[in-house]
Write a protein that holds these residues in place. Structure first.
Motif, PDB file in Angstrom:
ATOM      1  N   GLU A   1     -60.988 -55.133  69.274  1.00  0.00           N
ATOM      2  CA  GLU A   1     -61.663 -54.240  68.512  1.00  0.00           C
ATOM      3  C   GLU A   1     -61.315 -55.683  67.260  1.00  0.00           C
ATOM      4  O   GLU A   1     -61.536 -55.710  66.315  1.00  0.00           O
ATOM      5  CB  GLU A   1     -60.604 -53.470  68.700  1.00  0.00           C
ATOM      6  N   LEU A   2     -60.876 -56.515  68.088  1.00  0.00           N
ATOM      7  CA  LEU A   2     -60.015 -57.746  66.879  1.00  0.00           C
ATOM      8  C   LEU A   2     -61.029 -58.350  66.495  1.00  0.00           C
ATOM      9  O   LEU A   2     -61.770 -58.719  65.599  1.00  0.00           O
ATOM     10  CB  LEU A   2     -59.096 -58.990  67.053  1.00  0.00           C
ATOM     11  N   GLU A   3     -62.558 -58.647  67.296  1.00  0.00           N
ATOM     12  CA  GLU A   3     -63.153 -59.323  67.253  1.00  0.00           C
ATOM     13  C   GLU A   3     -64.499 -58.959  66.719  1.00  0.00           C
ATOM     14  O   GLU A   3     -65.347 -59.344  65.530  1.00  0.00           O
ATOM     15  CB  GLU A   3     -64.465 -59.807  68.517  1.00  0.00           C
ATOM     16  N   THR A   4     -64.800 -57.351  66.822  1.00  0.00           N
ATOM     17  CA  THR A   4     -65.245 -56.149  66.349  1.00  0.00           C
ATOM     18  C   THR A   4     -64.778 -56.294  64.220  1.00  0.00           C
ATOM     19  O   THR A   4     -65.791 -56.333  63.789  1.00  0.00           O
ATOM     20  CB  THR A   4     -64.908 -54.999  66.604  1.00  0.00           C
ATOM     21  N   LEU A   5     -63.531 -56.440  64.450  1.00  0.00           N
ATOM     22  CA  LEU A   5     -63.190 -57.025  63.059  1.00  0.00           C
ATOM     23  C   LEU A   5     -63.095 -57.554  62.298  1.00  0.00           C
ATOM     24  O   LEU A   5     -64.107 -57.477  61.101  1.00  0.00           O
ATOM     25  CB  LEU A   5     -60.925 -56.370  62.452  1.00  0.00           C
ATOM     26  N   ARG A   6     -63.546 -59.076  62.853  1.00  0.00           N
ATOM     27  CA  ARG A   6     -63.578 -60.402  62.188  1.00  0.00           C
ATOM     28  C   ARG A   6     -65.252 -60.265  61.923  1.00  0.00           C
ATOM     29  O   ARG A   6     -65.755 -60.338  60.808  1.00  0.00           O
ATOM     30  CB  ARG A   6     -63.901 -61.041  62.873  1.00  0.00           C
ATOM     31  N   THR A   7     -66.184 -59.204  62.395  1.00  0.00           N
ATOM     32  CA  THR A   7     -67.577 -59.303  62.170  1.00  0.00           C
ATOM     33  C   THR A   7     -68.229 -58.418  61.182  1.00  0.00           C
ATOM     34  O   THR A   7     -68.769 -58.505  60.663  1.00  0.00           O
ATOM     35  CB  THR A   7     -68.194 -58.994  63.646  1.00  0.00           C
ATOM     36  N   ALA A   8     -67.421 -57.298  61.734  1.00  0.00           N
ATOM     37  CA  ALA A   8     -67.321 -56.434  59.638  1.00  0.00           C
ATOM     38  C   ALA A   8     -67.116 -57.208  58.771  1.00  0.00           C
ATOM     39  O   ALA A   8     -67.239 -56.964  57.820  1.00  0.00           O
ATOM     40  CB  ALA A   8     -66.894 -55.259  60.383  1.00  0.00           C
TER      41      ALA A   8
ATOM     42  N   ALA B   1     -54.571 -58.816  56.854  1.00  0.00           N
ATOM     43  CA  ALA B   1     -54.203 -58.121  58.102  1.00  0.00           C
ATOM     44  C   ALA B   1     -55.218 -58.038  59.308  1.00  0.00           C
ATOM     45  O   ALA B   1     -54.013 -57.849  60.344  1.00  0.00           O
ATOM     46  CB  ALA B   1     -54.240 -56.753  57.717  1.00  0.00           C
ATOM     47  N   ILE B   2     -56.312 -58.492  59.330  1.00  0.00           N
ATOM     48  CA  ILE B   2     -56.520 -59.094  60.652  1.00  0.00           C
ATOM     49  C   ILE B   2     -56.254 -60.265  60.993  1.00  0.00           C
ATOM     50  O   ILE B   2     -55.525 -60.637  62.433  1.00  0.00           O
ATOM     51  CB  ILE B   2     -58.376 -59.865  60.229  1.00  0.00           C
ATOM     52  N   VAL B   3     -55.553 -61.248  60.118  1.00  0.00           N
ATOM     53  CA  VAL B   3     -54.713 -62.195  60.833  1.00  0.00           C
ATOM     54  C   VAL B   3     -53.681 -62.343  61.260  1.00  0.00           C
ATOM     55  O   VAL B   3     -53.452 -62.873  62.375  1.00  0.00           O
ATOM     56  CB  VAL B   3     -54.926 -63.329  59.325  1.00  0.00           C
ATOM     57  N   ASP B   4     -52.788 -61.358  60.017  1.00  0.00           N
ATOM     58  CA  ASP B   4     -51.926 -60.592  61.027  1.00  0.00           C
ATOM     59  C   ASP B   4     -51.989 -59.717  62.718  1.00  0.00           C
ATOM     60  O   ASP B   4     -51.061 -59.910  63.206  1.00  0.00           O
ATOM     61  CB  ASP B   4     -50.478 -59.634  59.996  1.00  0.00           C
ATOM     62  N   TYR B   5     -53.113 -59.332  62.741  1.00  0.00           N
ATOM     63  CA  TYR B   5     -53.315 -58.518  64.278  1.00  0.00           C
ATOM     64  C   TYR B   5     -54.021 -59.684  65.191  1.00  0.00           C
ATOM     65  O   TYR B   5     -53.401 -59.341  66.213  1.00  0.00           O
ATOM     66  CB  TYR B   5     -54.879 -57.609  63.864  1.00  0.00           C
ATOM     67  N   ALA B   6     -54.223 -60.642  64.021  1.00  0.00           N
ATOM     68  CA  ALA B   6     -54.643 -61.743  65.804  1.00  0.00           C
ATOM     69  C   ALA B   6     -53.832 -62.346  66.203  1.00  0.00           C
ATOM     70  O   ALA B   6     -53.468 -62.341  67.392  1.00  0.00           O
ATOM     71  CB  ALA B   6     -55.081 -62.408  64.854  1.00  0.00           C
TER      72      ALA B   6
ATOM     73  N   MET C   1     -54.794 -52.933  75.896  1.00  0.00           N
ATOM     74  CA  MET C   1     -54.618 -54.137  75.115  1.00  0.00           C
ATOM     75  C   MET C   1     -55.572 -55.123  75.269  1.00  0.00           C
ATOM     76  O   MET C   1     -56.317 -55.732  74.615  1.00  0.00           O
ATOM     77  CB  MET C   1     -53.462 -55.632  76.160  1.00  0.00           C
ATOM     78  N   ASN C   2     -56.570 -54.926  76.615  1.00  0.00           N
ATOM     79  CA  ASN C   2     -57.869 -55.844  76.242  1.00  0.00           C
ATOM     80  C   ASN C   2     -59.105 -54.849  75.181  1.00  0.00           C
ATOM     81  O   ASN C   2     -59.546 -55.508  74.407  1.00  0.00           O
ATOM     82  CB  ASN C   2     -58.791 -55.371  77.714  1.00  0.00           C
ATOM     83  N   ASN C   3     -58.776 -53.725  75.212  1.00  0.00           N
ATOM     84  CA  ASN C   3     -59.777 -52.932  73.804  1.00  0.00           C
ATOM     85  C   ASN C   3     -59.332 -53.204  73.021  1.00  0.00           C
ATOM     86  O   ASN C   3     -59.785 -53.667  71.513  1.00  0.00           O
ATOM     87  CB  ASN C   3     -59.434 -51.630  74.364  1.00  0.00           C
ATOM     88  N   ARG C   4     -58.258 -54.011  72.582  1.00  0.00           N
ATOM     89  CA  ARG C   4     -57.221 -54.266  71.330  1.00  0.00           C
ATOM     90  C   ARG C   4     -58.091 -55.311  70.542  1.00  0.00           C
ATOM     91  O   ARG C   4     -57.701 -56.511  70.050  1.00  0.00           O
ATOM     92  CB  ARG C   4     -56.200 -54.104  70.719  1.00  0.00           C
ATOM     93  N   LYS C   5     -58.007 -56.239  72.208  1.00  0.00           N
ATOM     94  CA  LYS C   5     -58.548 -57.684  71.276  1.00  0.00           C
ATOM     95  C   LYS C   5     -60.241 -57.405  71.532  1.00  0.00           C
ATOM     96  O   LYS C   5     -60.882 -58.637  70.271  1.00  0.00           O
ATOM     97  CB  LYS C   5     -58.931 -58.810  73.247  1.00  0.00           C
TER      98      LYS C   5
END
Lengths: 101, 381
Positions: free
Chosen positions: A28-35, A85-90, A22-26
């Motif tokens: 990952e979410l930040e990395t997705l937003r930056t990308a 997709a990123i909003v849904d993921y968050a 779960m920590n890695n997913r969080k």
């Protein structure tokens, strides 16, 4: 989505691994937003590909589904799909409830 | 523990099955390792291809699982390198690919992968594939160990057989070189520089006339035991043992840079070791006895001589004939050598221990041969 859609049943023997997952997913979410902000579609594609592979392995099918949307969106350069997709993921990560059986 | 016993012990031992998982996705690597450990296997994790390759080389596992997409070396490249190296080629490799990625599977087959696992990974599929590969690997390893045990057993048998004729150290080297193109005992005869040493027992015919047959055999065995011991200490090769004479070669079948020195020391040892026995026999039978030795060096023919039914590995040529003639001339406890051999060992023998016999006409030689008598430790020229 109903609350039950945010409930994930995970095998008991994976309990020790899930907090790290779960920590890695969080992260990952930040990395997705930056990308996405940088319109780095290649990184978005790779991250989506990874989510697709790892999610279902742990029992988080929604992570795999969102990963596939991100991979496909990055492949076609569809920013709207990626954004959604990123909003849904968050939202999913904020609400997900893990039950061990 | 002998080599054979060690291999047999290994066959009987049930070692833990070790798996190396290489995936740059920490969660996926942890998931796979966790599943394997739950099944009683030992699982190690590497985060990228180069590290995986290093770990395999440092401590080869029983199975390698590789994600195809990793930073640095890809899973395909790691697989290809493992399969190209004979020391790791037999380790099964499972490539982890996306379910819909048929192109990766084709590349994986080309790289030599043994199996594939799809992401997302189903634990049932993972365990089924690993268990199948484990069984296959263990069967393959057992077969390899049995083959190795058979090979060691064969070499030990050859070693025992060889050790009757050559020193144990030399037998070891020959077995090690078996199959090498330039190894000893080649099918074709060769011309090489050899040192030939002939030894026989002076006065033995008269002793046999005064002894029972059983005693003669016992005495011969005692005499040959001393001579073969001296031969093996200097890594000489016994080519022939007939009656009471012995033909020994140095620098054959394997090169010995110090072959002349070895032959000289061997001859001196023979004289020295047999002297007390000779005195004992003289008191018992009233016949003076001792070892007479002839040594010569030069080019000789080495090869397997005989028929398909009986074959002998032997040396023939001038140095052998000359050594035989010198042996016939030698008195008890005397070492006679040809000029060429003397030149090779003259720095090893004090001047007072050498007596030139002049040029001697030896039977079968057209030219007279310079002959020298060399004293052994404890003997006189």
């Amino acid at each position: 989505m109903t609350d039950s859609a945010y409930t994930v049943v995970v095998a008991k023997d994976l309990a020790d691994l899930v907090p790290t997952f779960m920590n890695n997913r969080k992260k990952e979410l930040e990395t997705l937003r930056t990308a996405l902000a940088a319109l780095d579609f290649e990184q978005l594609r790779q991250l989506g590909h990874r989510m697709k592979g790892v999610g279902n392995s742990y029992g988080f099918s929604r992570v795999s589904d969102l990963g596939k949307s991100i991979e496909d969106g990055a492949h076609s350069g569809d920013r709207a799909v990626l954004d959604a997709a990123i909003v849904d993921y968050a939202e999913y990560l904020a609400r997900v409830n893990v039950v061990y059986e | 523990m002998s080599d054979l016993a060690a291999v047999q012990h290994e066959i009987g031992a049930q070692s833990e099955f070790r798996v190396l998982v290489a995936d740059d996705d920490q969660d996926m690597a942890n998931f796979l390792a966790h599943m394997l450990r739950k099944e009683g296997m030992e699982a190690d994790v590497a985060a990228e291809g180069g590290a995986a390759l290093e770990r395999v080389m440092a401590s080869p596992p029983d199975l390698v699982m590789l994600d195809v997409l990793m930073p640095g070396l890809s899973g395909f490249e790691v697989c290809r390198r493992l399969k190209a190296d004979p020391s790791t080629a037999l380790i099964p490799v499972v490539l982890i690919t996306a379910l819909d990625d048929s192109e990766s599977r084709v590349r994986g087959i080309e790289a030599g992968a043994d199996d594939f696992l799809s992401k997302p990974v189903s634990r049932e599929e993972l365990l089924a594939r690993v268990k199948t590969l484990r069984r296959l690997h263990e069967t393959r390893r057992e077969l390899e160990q049995r083959r190795l045990a058979t090979e060691i057993e064969r070499k030990e048998t050859i070693h025992k057989a060889f050790s009757r004729y050559i020193s144990p150290g030399l037998a070891e080297r020959i077995i090690h070189d078996l199959g090498a193109e330039d190894g000893p005992f080649q099918a074709n005869a060769q011309r090489i520089e050899v040192v030939a040493l002939f030894a026989d027992l002076r006065g033995f015919t008269r002793i046999t006339e005064r002894s029972e047959a059983g005693n003669v055999v016992e005495m011969l065995n005692e005499y040959f035991a001393f001579l073969t011991e001296a031969t093996y200490q200097r890594h000489g090769t016994i080519f022939n043992m007939a009656g009471d004479s012995l033909l020994i070669g140095f620098n054959v079948p394997l090169p010995q840079k110090d072959a002349p020195a070895r032959a000289l020391q061997c001859a001196q040892e023979m004289v020295l070791r047999f002297a007390p026995i000779g005195r004992q026999w003289e008191r018992r039978f009233g016949v003076a006895t001792g070892v007479g030795i002839g040594i010569c060096m030069g080019e000789a023919i080495i090869g397997n001589i005989g028929s398909p039914h009986y074959m002998s590995y032997t040396i023939i040529g001038n140095p052998v004939n000359t050594a035989a003639r010198l042996m016939q001339l030698a008195a008890a406890n005397e070492v006679l050598v040809c000029g060429e051999f003397f030149q090779a060992i003259r720095d090893l023998v004090p001047e007072q221990d050498v007596r030139a016999r002049g040029d001697v006409a030896l039977r079968g030689r057209s030219e007279p041969t310079p002959v020298f008598c060399v004293a052994g430790p404890g003997s006189e020229v």
